[in-house]
Design an enzyme around this catalytic site. Structure first.
Site, short mmCIF file in Angstrom:
data_model
loop_
_atom_site.label_atom_id
_atom_site.label_comp_id
_atom_site.label_asym_id
_atom_site.label_seq_id
_atom_site.Cartn_x
_atom_site.Cartn_y
_atom_site.Cartn_z
CB SER A 84 20.75 -74.66 70.47
OG SER A 84 19.39 -74.75 69.79
CB THR A 85 19.82 -72.00 65.42
OG1 THR A 85 18.51 -73.00 65.64
CG2 THR A 85 20.65 -72.65 64.56
#
Lengths: 168, 394
Positions: A84-85
C-alpha cells in the site's frame, strides 16, 4: 572496491600495518542527508504499511527474510518498496518516534519510499553500483556511512580485514 | 533531467511559500526517479489513505500542519473512503477517540479545499472529460477514468496524489503520454464470452485478466455484452486493479481509445481459467452478504431495494456507498433500513473493521473485496450479485 593500506607510525622495531578495505558504492542521490549506522540488507522488497510495525520499527511481515529484525537506526538496503502507498506515512511515523532507518538504499526507488523519506528526513539513494544485495554476506551488519548530496549518493563500508604485525 | 517551467521553478525555490516548495520538491524527486522529462498540469486529484488507521497520530498531525500552514489544493480534489461511517460510527463499533481523530483528518483535508466525498467512485458524481490529465489514487477509479472515459491518470499513491493536488502538477510519464497508452498485449475473451454472460462472472473475469497480464496496457477483444453496462464495468475493472498494476485497458466497443492491436502477443482465455478463480473463494455459511466494492451507485441501491420488496431480510445484508449516492435516492435508504438492510456511507468493507461488527466471514460479488478481505483473514465466498440477491428473503 578499493584497498587502502595505511601505515601506522613506527613503534620501535614493531610496525603495525592495518589493511583496511573500503567498499565504495555509488548511486543516485534522491533525499539528502548523512548517517553512520549498521547495514541491514534485505533481498526481498519491503512493505512499510502492514509489513513494519510503526511503533517499534520491527519487520512483522510473516515469511519475510528479515522478520523480527528492527529497521530502527539501521542503514536499510532493499530492492524497492511494495504494498500500500500509505507506507509513506509509516516512514513518517517511524521518523517522528525515532524508529526510522538511519538511511535507505534501494536498487530502484518508487514513490512510496521517496515520499516517505522526504517526509521523514531520511537520506535515500538508489541504483547502487556495485550492487550491495550481491554482497549481502560480506556486508550484513557492518557499519557504513551514507552521504547523499545533490544527485550523488555514496555508501562507504569499511572492512577491517586483518591487522598485521611484522618486523621491519 | 526534469525540465521545469519558470513558474514551477519559482514554486520550487520557495517564492510561494515553504510548504508549497516542499510539495514541489517531492513531485520533482518522484519525476526524476521515474525519468519524466517534465511535469504535466492536472485538472483534478483524488486522494486515498484517508483512514486514521493508515495515518496514525503523526500522520494526522502532518496533515493538520499542512492545512494550518495555509496550503490549499490548486485543483478540484476528492477523497477516498475513510475508516467508518461518520454519522453511524457507533454502529460500526468505533470508539469516540478514533472517531475524533478521523474527523480531524477529514476537517484538515476540507480546510485545504477537498470535497469530502469519501467514495472510491468520484467519477459517478463529477466525471472527468476525455483527454483530461488527473492525479488519481484508488485503482478502480483510475481504471474507470482511463478505460471508459479516456481521461489520463497513472495509478498514483495516496501521499503522492496529495502532493500533486497541492502543486497542480504530476510527473509527465506513463499513462499521461499518448505513446504509453498503446496496446502491449491482447486478451481474447471469445471462448469465455458466453459463460460469463450466462453466469454473470464479470468480477472473476476481471481478476483473471489482471492476474494473467500483470502490467502494461491490455486490449480486450470479444468482450461479453455486460461490459457495456456501467455496473458490470465497475466490478470488472476494480478486480483487474486488485490482481495487477494495470491502469488502462482498451476494451473493444467500450474504450474511446480502442484500436485493433497489431503485432502484440495474444492471450486466449479459456473457461478453465475462470473456473479455477471461481473456486478460490468458496466459504460456506457466511455471516453476512456485503455489497459495494466499488461503492454502489444510486441505481444499484434502488435495484437492491426493489429485490427486497419492503420485506424483512432473512440474512445480514450490508451495503456500502457514498453520501452523494444516498442524497440522490434518500427514500431508498429509508426503505432499505426499514427492511433490516444495513447501509453505510463514507467507508467500505475493505477499509472498515468488519470484525468490530461481529463479522468473520462474508459473501460478496466483488473479486476485489474477496481478495483484500481474505488477505485480512476473513472467510470469503464470491458469487455474482444475482445469486446473492436470490436468497435474501429465504
Amino acid at each position: 572496491m578499493q584497498t587502502n593500506i595505511k601505515e601506522a607510525p613506527l613503534l620501535g622495531q614493531l610496525r603495525r600495518v592495518q589493511v583496511e578495505q573500503l567498499i565504495k558504492v555509488h548511486g543516485r542521490g534522491l533525499v539528502e542527508g548523512k548517517a553512520i549506522a549498521s547495514l541491514l540488507i534485505s533481498e526481498e522488497p519491503i512493505s512499510f504499511y502492514g509489513g513494519v510495525d510503526p511503533d517499534s520499527g520491527k519487520i512483522v511481515e510473516r515469511g519475510h527474510e528479515l522478520h523480527g529484525e528492527s529497521v530502527a537506526g539501521r542503514l536499510l538496503v532493499f530492492p524497492y518498496g511494495k504494498g500500500s502507498t500509505v507506507g509513506s506515512y509509516t516512514l513518517l511515523r517511524l521518523a517522528k518516534r525515532g524508529k526510522a532507518p538511519a538511511g535507505i538504499v534501494n536498487l530502484q526507488s518508487e514513490p512510496i519510499i521517496i515520499i516517505g523519506c522526504m517526509l521523514g528526513g531520511i537520506p535515500l539513494m538508489d541504483r547502487p553500483s556495485p550492487n550491495p544485495l550481491k554482497l549481502k554476506k560480506l556486508l550484513q551488519g557492518r557499519t557504513a556511512k551514507i552521504t547523499v548530496k545533490g544527485k550523488e549518493g555514496l555508501l562507504e563500508v569499511s572492512l577491517d580485514v586483518r591487522s598485521k604485525e611484522g618486523d621491519s | 533531467m526534469v525540465e521545469l517551467t519558470k513558474d514551477e521553478e519559482r514554486i520550487l525555490n520557495g517564492e510561494r511559500g515553504e510548504w508549497l516548495a516542499k510539495a514541489m520538491q517531492t513531485i520533482v524527486k518522484v519525476a526524476e526517479a521515474l525519468e519524466a522529462e517534465r511535469l504535466v498540469e492536472i485538472s483534478g486529484a483524488h486522494i486515498s489513505g484517508i483512514s486514521y488507521k493508515n495515518l496514525g497520530l503523526e500522520g494526522v498531525d502532518f496533515i493538520e500542519e499542512m492545512a494550518g500552514s495555509g496550503l490549499r489544493f490548486t485543483v478540484p480534489t476528492t477523497l477516498n473512503p475513510a475508516g467508518f461511517d461518520i454519522a453511524n460510527y457507533r454502529d460500526m463499533g468505533v470508539s469516540d477517540e478514533v472517531y475524533t481523530l478521523q474527523l480531524r483528518v477529514i476537517k484538515a483535508f476540507e480546510c485545504m479545499g477537498a470535497r469530502a466525498m469519501l467514495t472510491c467512485t468520484p467519477y459517478l458524481y463529477s466525471p472527468p472529460r476525455f483527454g483530461e490529465h488527473l492525479a488519481w489514487a484508488e485503482s478502480n477509479a483510475v481504471l474507470y477514468a482511463n478505460s471508459v472515459l479516456g481521461a489520463r491518470t497513472n495509478r498514483e499513491g495516496g501521499p503522492l496524489a496529495l502532493m500533486e493536488a497541492v502543486v497542480g502538477r504530476a510527473p509527465c510519464t506513463g499513462l499521461h503520454l499518448k505513446e504509453e497508452r498503446l496496446p502491449t498485449i491482447s486478451v481474447d475473451l471469445g471462448e469465455v464470452k458466453r459463460e460469463v454472460e450466462r453466469k454473470g462472472y464479470y468480477s472473476v473475469l476481471g481478476y483473471v485478466v489482471g492476474d494473467l497480464v500483470g502490467s502494461g496496457v491490455p486490449v480486450v477483444l470479444n468482450p461479453p455484452a455486460g461490459l457495456r453496462e456501467p455496473k458490470l464495468q465497475r466490478l470488472f475493472l476494480s478486480a483487474v486493479g486488485a490482481s495487477s498494476s494495470v491502469g488502462l485497458l482498451l476494451i473493444e466497443g467500450v474504450s474511446p481509445e480502442f484500436k485493433q492491436p497489431r503485432g502484440v502477443e495474444v492471450i486466449r482465455l479459456g473457461v478453465e481459467d475462470l473456473r479455477e478463480a471461481v473456486d478460490r473463494w468458496n466459504a460456506e455459511e457466511t455471516d453476512a452478504i456485503v455489497l459495494g466494492c466499488p461503492h454502489l451507485s444510486p441505481s444499484e441501491l434502488a435495484e437492491v431495494c426493489a429485490r427486497v420488496k419492503g420485506r424483512r431480510v432473512k440474512r445480514r445484508v450490508i451495503l456500502f456507498t457514498s453520501r452523494s449516492c444516498v442524497s440522490k435516492v434518500p427514500w431508498v435508504l429509508r426503505k432499505l433500513r426499514e427492511s433490516g438492510v444495513e447501509v453505510y456511507t463514507d467507508t467500505c468493507m475493505v477499509v472498515c473493521d468488519l470484525r468490530r461488527m461481529g463479522i468473520l466471514s462474508c459473501s460478496t460479488d466483488s473479486a476485489k473485496a474477496a481478495y483484500y478481505l481474505s488477505s485480512q483473514g476473513y472467510a470469503v465466498s464470491l458469487a455474482p450479485r444475482e445469486v446473492l440477491m436470490s436468497n435474501l428473503l429465504s
